[in-house]
Design an enzyme around this catalytic site. Structure first.
Site, mmCIF file in Angstrom:
data_model
loop_
_atom_site.group_PDB
_atom_site.id
_atom_site.type_symbol
_atom_site.label_atom_id
_atom_site.label_comp_id
_atom_site.label_asym_id
_atom_site.label_seq_id
_atom_site.Cartn_x
_atom_site.Cartn_y
_atom_site.Cartn_z
ATOM 1 N N LYS A 72 -2.614 -1.891 7.877
ATOM 2 C CA LYS A 72 -3.819 -1.734 8.653
ATOM 3 C C LYS A 72 -4.018 -1.938 9.719
ATOM 4 C CE LYS A 72 -6.484 -0.283 4.329
ATOM 5 N NZ LYS A 72 -7.769 -0.655 3.709
ATOM 6 N N ARG A 128 0.887 -1.316 -0.012
ATOM 7 C CA ARG A 128 0.153 -0.140 0.136
ATOM 8 C C ARG A 128 1.057 1.250 0.112
ATOM 9 N NH1 ARG A 128 -2.281 -3.316 4.073
ATOM 10 N NH2 ARG A 128 -4.504 -4.164 3.672
#
Length: 300
Positions: free
Chosen positions: A175, A151
């Site tokens: 995350k 990401r």
């Protein structure tokens, strides 16, 4: 047809409750107002006159009605959520004893696979010889995006100590503040090693920095990718997530190992990975080195 006054009065009280007691945002109020007005119009057309007459069958019929109106699965989910909230309020106020919307599930929202580049486009993007420090940095960034499916937030937060170039591994924090170890492909390793020779000596711990040695910002990475897409003649919008999607798609095409790609991407739920394809499971250890088009280690 004139709206039923019982329904309309209850809706007005519910909106006042959301505004004054719950103090929800104006945007949310607007959504509730629109969705529930549609709902009481539907109930009125069904010739219902009280909340007690509404059952799960009516809610399912309402869901089907919305589907025929070409509302998306996500919009239907929002409408049914508003109905559940309304009936919960009516229960508390003693205006209704049940919540008929509670047992009705909305159709699943469509999950479209984000755009990807094919292997030839990736090769065209990365087929250049760096000429200055920024070229070396950018090539390392793009190779790493595609090599390990990172990401954007994971890439810019990387520090030098997160990498073990000797073993070809890196550790990222994704995350939920969860970490995962990832392999680095041969091309990405080479690009990172070359960038390290040009990286500012007085830079902070960040792996990717500006010429002044400061950690690179997400927006800067996005702009550099657009620059390289234009320079390399790549059509389509090039952004970090598109390289991540391309990584996932190419891995699944080559390996058919959904579980492995789930772990590599750091997805909590495998259904998130299933937007790419529906394939059988195989063993994680074999996948990366044998399947990824730019990950194969050179033989020594």
């Amino acid at each position: 047809m004139t709206r039923n006054s019982v329904f309309e009065s209850a809706l007005l009280e519910f909106i006042r409750y959301l505004t004054n007691v719950r103090q929800v945002s104006e945007h949310t109020i607007s959504n509730y107002q629109r969705d529930l007005t549609r709902f009481i119009d539907f109930l009125t057309h069904q010739r219902l006159s009280s909340w007690e007459q509404v059952d799960a069958g009516h809610i399912r019929f309402f869901s089907a009605f919305l589907k025929r109106q070409n509302l998306s699965g996500k919009s239907i989910q929002r409408n049914l959520s508003a109905c559940r909230s309304l009936f919960s309020y009516l229960n508390k106020e003693g205006l209704c004893k049940t919540n008929p919307a509670q047992a009705v599930s909305a159709p699943k929202a469509d999950r479209k696979l984000p755009g990807t580049f094919d292997a030839d486009q990736i090769n065209a993007l990365l087929d250049f010889t760096p000429e200055d420090w920024i070229d070396f940095r950018d090539k390392a960034i793009m190779e790493l995006f595609y090599s390990s499916g990172l990401r954007l937030s994971e890439l810019v937060s990387l520090n030098i100590q997160n990498l073990d170039l000797k073993s070809g591994q890196l550790v990222v924090t994704g995350k939920g503040n969860k970490t995962r170890a990832l392999p680095i492909g041969r091309h990405a390793l080479k690009a990172i090693e070359e960038w390290m020779l040009h990286r500012p000596l007085d830079a902070e711990h960040a792996l990717f920095t500006t010429q002044q040695g400061q950690r690179l910002k997400q927006r800067s990475v996005q702009l550099r990718l657009k620059h390289w897409a234009m320079k390399q003649g790549i059509t389509g919008n090039l952004h970090p997530h598109k390289l991540r999607h391309s990584f996932a798609s190419h891995m699944l095409e080559s390996s058919s190992d959904l579980r492995a790609v789930q772990e590599l991407l750091g997805h909590e739920d495998i259904s998130t990975t299933q937007i790419y394809t529906h394939l059988d499971f195989q063993h994680l250890a074999q996948v990366y080195d044998t399947a990824h088009p730019r990950a194969r280690r050179s033989k020594k």
